[in-house]
Write a protein that holds these residues in place. Structure first.
Motif, mmCIF file in Angstrom:
data_model
loop_
_atom_site.group_PDB
_atom_site.id
_atom_site.type_symbol
_atom_site.label_atom_id
_atom_site.label_comp_id
_atom_site.label_asym_id
_atom_site.label_seq_id
_atom_site.Cartn_x
_atom_site.Cartn_y
_atom_site.Cartn_z
ATOM 1 N N ALA A 142 39.510 45.753 57.872
ATOM 2 C CA ALA A 142 38.985 45.053 59.128
ATOM 3 C C ALA A 142 37.615 44.795 58.880
ATOM 4 O O ALA A 142 37.039 43.611 59.336
ATOM 5 N N LEU A 143 36.673 45.598 58.319
ATOM 6 C CA LEU A 143 35.277 45.278 57.836
ATOM 7 C C LEU A 143 35.348 44.127 56.860
ATOM 8 O O LEU A 143 34.374 43.223 57.176
ATOM 9 N N LEU A 144 35.836 44.185 56.009
ATOM 10 C CA LEU A 144 35.919 43.265 54.881
ATOM 11 C C LEU A 144 36.432 41.821 55.528
ATOM 12 O O LEU A 144 35.694 40.794 55.119
ATOM 13 N N HIS A 145 37.256 41.766 56.311
ATOM 14 C CA HIS A 145 37.690 40.561 57.272
ATOM 15 C C HIS A 145 36.549 39.880 57.631
ATOM 16 O O HIS A 145 36.821 38.628 58.237
ATOM 17 N N GLU A 154 31.394 38.889 49.762
ATOM 18 C CA GLU A 154 30.285 39.657 48.975
ATOM 19 C C GLU A 154 30.562 41.044 49.281
ATOM 20 O O GLU A 154 30.428 41.954 48.432
ATOM 21 N N LEU A 155 31.178 41.442 50.329
ATOM 22 C CA LEU A 155 31.449 43.002 50.701
ATOM 23 C C LEU A 155 32.611 43.455 49.591
ATOM 24 O O LEU A 155 32.910 44.475 49.200
ATOM 25 N N HIS A 156 33.716 42.628 49.450
ATOM 26 C CA HIS A 156 34.609 42.729 48.370
ATOM 27 C C HIS A 156 34.276 42.923 47.294
ATOM 28 O O HIS A 156 34.753 43.856 46.740
ATOM 29 N N ARG A 157 33.230 42.016 46.826
ATOM 30 C CA ARG A 157 32.682 42.119 45.182
ATOM 31 C C ARG A 157 31.841 43.677 45.243
ATOM 32 O O ARG A 157 31.868 44.403 44.269
ATOM 33 N N GLU A 158 31.217 43.822 46.444
ATOM 34 C CA GLU A 158 30.213 45.088 46.350
ATOM 35 C C GLU A 158 31.248 46.347 46.250
ATOM 36 O O GLU A 158 30.855 47.368 45.572
ATOM 37 N N PHE A 159 32.352 46.366 47.175
ATOM 38 C CA PHE A 159 33.338 47.542 46.958
ATOM 39 C C PHE A 159 33.777 47.610 45.479
ATOM 40 O O PHE A 159 33.683 48.831 44.927
ATOM 41 N N LEU A 160 34.094 46.781 44.944
ATOM 42 C CA LEU A 160 34.785 46.940 43.621
ATOM 43 C C LEU A 160 33.849 47.246 42.466
ATOM 44 O O LEU A 160 33.932 47.972 41.545
ATOM 45 N N GLU A 161 32.626 46.646 42.544
ATOM 46 C CA GLU A 161 31.421 46.725 41.775
ATOM 47 C C GLU A 161 31.048 48.193 41.772
ATOM 48 O O GLU A 161 30.701 48.765 40.805
ATOM 49 N N THR A 162 30.773 48.662 42.948
ATOM 50 C CA THR A 162 30.566 50.120 43.329
ATOM 51 C C THR A 162 31.391 51.013 42.307
ATOM 52 O O THR A 162 30.935 52.010 41.484
ATOM 53 N N TRP A 163 32.855 50.832 42.536
ATOM 54 C CA TRP A 163 33.714 51.754 41.859
ATOM 55 C C TRP A 163 33.888 51.594 40.292
ATOM 56 O O TRP A 163 34.042 52.161 39.432
ATOM 57 N N TYR A 164 33.434 50.359 39.804
ATOM 58 C CA TYR A 164 33.378 49.994 38.511
ATOM 59 C C TYR A 164 32.228 50.830 38.110
ATOM 60 O O TYR A 164 32.199 51.188 36.685
ATOM 61 N N ASP A 165 30.894 50.781 38.408
ATOM 62 C CA ASP A 165 29.778 51.355 38.162
ATOM 63 C C ASP A 165 30.055 52.774 38.157
ATOM 64 O O ASP A 165 29.265 53.699 37.270
ATOM 65 N N LYS A 166 30.676 53.361 39.158
ATOM 66 C CA LYS A 166 30.868 54.880 39.307
ATOM 67 C C LYS A 166 31.940 55.532 38.292
ATOM 68 O O LYS A 166 31.353 56.340 37.504
ATOM 69 N N ASP A 167 32.700 54.932 37.948
ATOM 70 C CA ASP A 167 33.925 55.454 37.121
ATOM 71 C C ASP A 167 34.889 54.663 36.327
ATOM 72 O O ASP A 167 35.811 54.930 35.811
ATOM 73 N N GLY A 168 34.443 53.214 36.356
ATOM 74 C CA GLY A 168 35.135 52.164 35.489
ATOM 75 C C GLY A 168 36.610 52.035 36.507
ATOM 76 O O GLY A 168 37.673 51.811 35.621
ATOM 77 N N ILE A 195 41.625 43.026 48.391
ATOM 78 C CA ILE A 195 40.223 42.632 47.638
ATOM 79 C C ILE A 195 40.243 41.569 46.572
ATOM 80 O O ILE A 195 39.579 40.964 46.203
ATOM 81 N N LEU A 196 41.518 42.117 45.662
ATOM 82 C CA LEU A 196 41.672 41.546 44.175
ATOM 83 C C LEU A 196 41.999 39.985 44.599
ATOM 84 O O LEU A 196 41.453 39.327 43.791
ATOM 85 N N VAL A 197 42.778 39.840 45.587
ATOM 86 C CA VAL A 197 43.334 38.363 45.776
ATOM 87 C C VAL A 197 42.119 37.495 46.132
ATOM 88 O O VAL A 197 41.833 36.415 45.770
ATOM 89 N N THR A 198 41.274 38.143 47.265
ATOM 90 C CA THR A 198 39.888 37.377 47.590
ATOM 91 C C THR A 198 39.065 36.955 46.611
ATOM 92 O O THR A 198 38.751 36.076 46.444
ATOM 93 N N LEU A 199 38.800 38.117 45.722
ATOM 94 C CA LEU A 199 38.005 37.720 44.464
ATOM 95 C C LEU A 199 38.685 36.866 43.566
ATOM 96 O O LEU A 199 37.657 36.021 42.958
ATOM 97 N N LYS A 200 39.816 36.952 43.152
ATOM 98 C CA LYS A 200 40.422 36.149 42.288
ATOM 99 C C LYS A 200 40.238 34.548 42.809
ATOM 100 O O LYS A 200 39.682 33.819 41.897
ATOM 101 N N MET A 201 40.016 34.257 44.141
ATOM 102 C CA MET A 201 39.726 33.201 44.427
ATOM 103 C C MET A 201 38.379 32.549 44.530
ATOM 104 O O MET A 201 38.002 31.646 44.363
ATOM 105 N N LYS A 202 37.475 33.521 44.732
ATOM 106 C CA LYS A 202 36.282 33.426 44.592
ATOM 107 C C LYS A 202 35.569 33.134 43.065
ATOM 108 O O LYS A 202 34.785 32.482 42.752
ATOM 109 N N GLU A 203 36.439 33.865 42.282
ATOM 110 C CA GLU A 203 36.007 33.883 40.738
ATOM 111 C C GLU A 203 37.046 32.947 39.783
ATOM 112 O O GLU A 203 36.789 33.116 38.768
ATOM 113 N N LYS A 204 37.645 32.040 40.673
ATOM 114 C CA LYS A 204 38.530 31.429 39.914
ATOM 115 C C LYS A 204 38.078 30.578 38.638
ATOM 116 O O LYS A 204 38.722 30.218 37.797
ATOM 117 N N ASP A 205 36.986 30.235 38.652
ATOM 118 C CA ASP A 205 36.310 29.318 37.885
ATOM 119 C C ASP A 205 35.820 29.925 36.502
ATOM 120 O O ASP A 205 35.449 29.370 35.681
#
Length: 312
Positions: A14-17, A23-37, A64-74
């Motif tokens: 609901a918050l991401l929506h 940017e929040l979607h990206r921040e969520f995934l980046e946080t977990w990537y940096d934490k433990d891959g 989260i992933l589908v939202t980022l797929k469309m943001k990062e599609k290029d």
């Protein structure tokens, strides 16, 4: 506390929506990537014993992933340089995907023959994420998360001809999903399983794994003319697809048997030896099939029998 995971996932969604920028979607995934891959998220998807909790986490990740797929599609397939610190304190240059969603999906594929296979009793939500990432658009996953009825079932399918699906299917094809998926489903029977390589046993005498997410995506990739024109099936991929054990799994699928049958018909066109081999698998499989599986085989058999070629 697993009982709270679905509440936390719903609140986070609901918050991401509220963030149209992603940017929040990206921040969520980046946080977990940096934490433990992404290790903890993947652990939740595969090792949590609570089916409801796994489903809640998977639904959030699809969004989260589908939202980022469309943001990062290029730049989904673009690499970027980064540095890690070695044991001696020196900086080591490395490469990774610039796209966060690409990093997550590639990590998922890397684990298929190890951690995923080991947790075969729990992997249905994990595999469904791959299918949804490939074909869904943001509106599709928003309907899953916020829509009336909230359909999170693994039986759900999406239109594979949308711009969002073309982005995802192209990316998975470039990652050689066909050979990776076939190799995964065949397990120890795979021709790609090296001598001395240890692979977990998938399934048991009493219980069979739910490959539906992989099967739906695999059927799309091997039957899609646009994808095949760009990324033709190689000899190894054809051998994997025509492996008797894989044929039996794909032909018995209720969701993917028809597109898989179309693919087989194309591969067998004007090839008498291959046509006989596939026909033998059809006959043996139908004879041994449970009544519920026969429909899938017949759906696949129709395009195979109706092929307009010199053997007709």
């Amino acid at each position: 506390d697993n009982s709270k995971i679905d509440e936390h996932a719903a609140a986070l969604a609901a918050l991401l929506h509220k963030d149209a920028s992603g940017e929040l979607h990206r921040e969520f995934l980046e946080t977990w990537y940096d934490k433990d891959g992404f290790s903890y998220l993947i652990e939740l998807l595969l090792e949590c014993s609570d089916n409801r909790a796994r489903t809640s986490v998977a639904t959030l990740l699809k969004y989260i992933l589908v939202t980022l797929k469309m943001k990062e599609k290029d730049y989904l397939f673009e690499a970027e340089e980064f540095e890690v610190e070695g044991d001696d304190g020196k900086k080591l240059p490395m490469q990774r995907y610039k796209s966060l969603s690409a990093r997550f999906i590639s990590k998922m594929l890397e684990l298929l023959n190890t951690k995923v296979a080991k947790n075969w009793q729990n992997f249905e939500q994990y595999l469904e994420i791959l299918y949804v990432y490939a074909v869904a658009d943001v509106s599709d996953v928003e309907a899953m998360v916020f829509g009336q009825g909230k359909d999170n079932s693994n039986a759900k399918t999406f239109d594979s001809k949308t711009p969002a699906a073309r982005v995802g299917l192209d990316f998975l094809a470039r990652l050689k999903f066909v050979s990776k998926a076939c190799d995964f489903m065949l397990g120890k029977k795979s021709p790609l399983c090296k001598a001395g390589e240890s692979r977990p046993e998938i399934g048991s005498y009493y219980s069979q794994p739910d490959f539906s997410g992989v099967i739906k995506l695999l059927a799309l990739l091997i039957a899609d003319e646009e994808v095949l024109e760009k990324y033709p099936l190689g000899q190894t991929e054809r051998e994997l697809i025509l492996h008797p054990a894989l044929l039996k799994t794909m032909l018995g699928s209720t969701t993917a048997s028809k597109p898989f049958g179309i693919c087989l018909a194309k591969m067998c066109k004007d090839d008498e030896v291959l046509s006989k081999k596939v026909a033998k698998v059809f006959l043996t499989s139908i004879e041994q099939a449970h009544q519920d599986s026969v429909r899938g085989y017949l759906k696949a058999l129709r395009p195979f029998l109706c092929t307009d070629d010199s053997l007709k």
